[in-house]
Scaffold this motif. Structure first.
Motif, PDB file in Angstrom:
ATOM      1  N   ALA A  88       0.835  -1.195   0.000  1.00  0.00           N
ATOM      2  CA  ALA A  88       0.000   0.000   0.000  1.00  0.00           C
ATOM      3  C   ALA A  88       0.874   1.250   0.000  1.00  0.00           C
ATOM      4  CB  ALA A  88      -0.925   0.016   1.209  1.00  0.00           C
ATOM      5  N   SER A  89       0.552   2.199  -0.861  1.00  0.00           N
ATOM      6  CA  SER A  89       1.190   3.512  -0.829  1.00  0.00           C
ATOM      7  C   SER A  89       0.754   4.217   0.449  1.00  0.00           C
ATOM      8  CB  SER A  89       0.775   4.341  -2.040  1.00  0.00           C
ATOM      9  OG  SER A  89       0.806   3.569  -3.232  1.00  0.00           O
ATOM     10  N   LEU A  90       1.683   4.904   1.109  1.00  0.00           N
ATOM     11  CA  LEU A  90       1.427   5.377   2.463  1.00  0.00           C
ATOM     12  C   LEU A  90       1.904   6.808   2.650  1.00  0.00           C
ATOM     13  CD1 LEU A  90       0.577   4.450   5.365  1.00  0.00           C
ATOM     14  CD2 LEU A  90       2.953   3.764   5.693  1.00  0.00           C
ATOM     15  N   ALA A  91       1.016   7.678   3.170  1.00  0.00           N
ATOM     16  CA  ALA A  91       1.404   9.030   3.567  1.00  0.00           C
ATOM     17  C   ALA A  91       1.559   9.063   5.074  1.00  0.00           C
ATOM     18  CB  ALA A  91       0.353  10.040   3.120  1.00  0.00           C
ATOM     19  N   GLU A  92       2.679   9.616   5.555  1.00  0.00           N
ATOM     20  CA  GLU A  92       2.987   9.627   6.980  1.00  0.00           C
ATOM     21  C   GLU A  92       3.171  11.066   7.453  1.00  0.00           C
ATOM     22  OE1 GLU A  92       5.507   5.579   7.592  1.00  0.00           O
ATOM     23  OE2 GLU A  92       6.463   7.068   6.297  1.00  0.00           O
ATOM     24  N   PHE A  93       2.649  11.360   8.654  1.00  0.00           N
ATOM     25  CA  PHE A  93       2.687  12.721   9.187  1.00  0.00           C
ATOM     26  C   PHE A  93       3.068  12.706  10.658  1.00  0.00           C
ATOM     27  CE2 PHE A  93      -0.417  12.577   5.797  1.00  0.00           C
ATOM     28  CZ  PHE A  93      -0.164  13.722   5.052  1.00  0.00           C
ATOM     29  N   THR A  94       3.845  13.703  11.064  1.00  0.00           N
ATOM     30  CA  THR A  94       4.065  14.024  12.468  1.00  0.00           C
ATOM     31  C   THR A  94       3.857  15.525  12.599  1.00  0.00           C
ATOM     32  OG1 THR A  94       5.638  12.216  12.824  1.00  0.00           O
ATOM     33  CG2 THR A  94       5.687  14.043  14.387  1.00  0.00           C
ATOM     34  N   LEU A  95       2.795  15.909  13.294  1.00  0.00           N
ATOM     35  CA  LEU A  95       2.431  17.315  13.399  1.00  0.00           C
ATOM     36  C   LEU A  95       2.983  17.900  14.689  1.00  0.00           C
ATOM     37  CD1 LEU A  95      -1.320  17.107  12.290  1.00  0.00           C
ATOM     38  CD2 LEU A  95       0.732  17.260  10.860  1.00  0.00           C
ATOM     39  N   ALA A  96       3.779  18.951  14.556  1.00  0.00           N
ATOM     40  CA  ALA A  96       4.393  19.612  15.705  1.00  0.00           C
ATOM     41  C   ALA A  96       4.635  21.068  15.322  1.00  0.00           C
ATOM     42  CB  ALA A  96       5.681  18.911  16.105  1.00  0.00           C
ATOM     43  N   VAL A 103       5.665  10.476   1.692  1.00  0.00           N
ATOM     44  CA  VAL A 103       4.938   9.371   1.075  1.00  0.00           C
ATOM     45  C   VAL A 103       5.920   8.224   0.935  1.00  0.00           C
ATOM     46  CG1 VAL A 103       3.824   8.533  -1.035  1.00  0.00           C
ATOM     47  CG2 VAL A 103       3.229  10.785  -0.106  1.00  0.00           C
ATOM     48  N   SER A 104       5.510   7.045   1.412  1.00  0.00           N
ATOM     49  CA  SER A 104       6.418   5.902   1.466  1.00  0.00           C
ATOM     50  C   SER A 104       5.917   4.748   0.593  1.00  0.00           C
ATOM     51  CB  SER A 104       6.567   5.417   2.910  1.00  0.00           C
ATOM     52  OG  SER A 104       7.327   4.226   2.955  1.00  0.00           O
ATOM     53  N   LEU A 105       6.858   4.167  -0.163  1.00  0.00           N
ATOM     54  CA  LEU A 105       6.611   2.941  -0.919  1.00  0.00           C
ATOM     55  C   LEU A 105       7.402   1.786  -0.326  1.00  0.00           C
ATOM     56  CD1 LEU A 105       6.837   4.408  -4.544  1.00  0.00           C
ATOM     57  CD2 LEU A 105       4.861   4.349  -2.992  1.00  0.00           C
ATOM     58  N   VAL A 106       7.899   1.965   0.902  1.00  0.00           N
ATOM     59  CA  VAL A 106       8.667   0.920   1.568  1.00  0.00           C
ATOM     60  C   VAL A 106       7.817  -0.339   1.717  1.00  0.00           C
ATOM     61  CG1 VAL A 106       9.841   0.291   3.711  1.00  0.00           C
ATOM     62  CG2 VAL A 106      10.160   2.569   2.747  1.00  0.00           C
ATOM     63  N   ASP A 107       6.510  -0.163   1.912  1.00  0.00           N
ATOM     64  CA  ASP A 107       5.601  -1.304   2.040  1.00  0.00           C
ATOM     65  C   ASP A 107       4.915  -1.638   0.725  1.00  0.00           C
ATOM     66  OD1 ASP A 107       6.159  -1.664   4.732  1.00  0.00           O
ATOM     67  OD2 ASP A 107       4.572  -0.315   5.376  1.00  0.00           O
TER      68      ASP A 107
END
Length: 263
Positions: A88-96, A103-107
């Motif tokens: 699955a294409s994945l968007a990752e966020f850490t809000l601070a 966006v990760s294609l590692v998986d």
């Protein structure tokens, strides 16, 4: 509270229905919902939220929200309480104070997606993968349904070796280097993670921004969101032309008709 939160506009520009999954999903309609082609939805997430957004395809949920998905499934439920199944294409966020996003294609890959920050300060680059890796996926990584490629697995997922998975002796950025397969991903999607230590060109920062997460969109495609009851768009200079103004009015109409606003 809403002024200190980040506004997330999630857009489906695919030709098929997409069921976004979000974890943790308390601020995102419980972590799962359907978006038909052309539909959008707006949520807000507080500063301090750290999570991921991805798209599920080929889902068949019943009236109780139970059912399977071909890709990205988080069990058999519409509302996700856990991460999606690879690939699955994945968007990752850490809000601070300073947001981190990628966006990760590692998986692996199942849908083109882009993350566009709007109205922020700092680097604020567009992250994502707008190429469709399903059309160029190596056969040994391809996931098929009825003879059609519906997703592309990662080399780690397929071969499960330390060098592809960046573990063991390869568990650091010095020894874990790009492979034949990660290079293929990177060539197609230069602003997305292609393997675990692909940081320099894949992770981005921005301050005080809102985000548009779009499926099946070009990274160059202008996007809009609402913030404090005002329409804010990327590449706003283009709106000086008549076609640009007409396009902006179409976006306003689409947002007013099709958005769920949760603040």
């Amino acid at each position: 509270m809403c002024e200190s939160a980040r506004v997330f506009t999630i857009v489906n520009n695919c030709k098929e229905t997409v069921w976004p999954g979000v974890t943790p999903g308390e601020n995102f309609n419980g972590g799962g919902f359907a978006l038909k082609p052309g539909q959008s939805v707006v949520f807000t997430a507080p500063v301090g939220w750290s999570g991921r957004i991805w798209g599920r395809t080929g889902c068949n949920f019943d009236n109780s929200g139970k059912g399977p998905c071909q890709t990205g499934a988080c069990g058999d439920t519409l509302k996700c309480g856990a991460s999606g199944k690879t690939p699955a294409s994945l968007a990752e966020f850490t809000l601070a104070t300073l947001d981190f996003y990628d966006v990760s294609l590692v998986d692996g890959f199942n849908l083109p997606m882009a993350v566009t920050p709007i109205n922020g300060k700092g680097n604020c680059s567009i992250a994502g993968c707008d190429s469709d890796l399903r059309t160029t996926c190596p056969s040994e990584l391809a996931v098929k349904s009825n003879g059609k490629v519906i997703a592309c697995r990662s080399a780690c997922d397929v071969f499960n070796t330390d060098d592809y998975c960046c573990r063991g002796l390869y568990g650091n950025p010095v020894t874990c280097q790009p492979t034949f397969y990660s290079k293929k991903f990177k060539e197609a999607c230069p602003t997305a993670y292609s393997y675990a230590y692909d940081d320099p060109t894949s992770i981005f920062t921005c301050t005080g921004t809102d985000y548009v997460v779009s499926f099946c969109s070009s990274r160059k495609q202008p996007v809009c969101t609402y913030h404090n009851k005002k329409l804010v768009c990327s590449e706003s200079k283009g709106f000086k032309s008549l076609p640009g103004r007409l396009w902006a009015l179409m976006i306003v109409a689409m947002l007013m008709v099709k958005l769920w606003t949760i603040c």
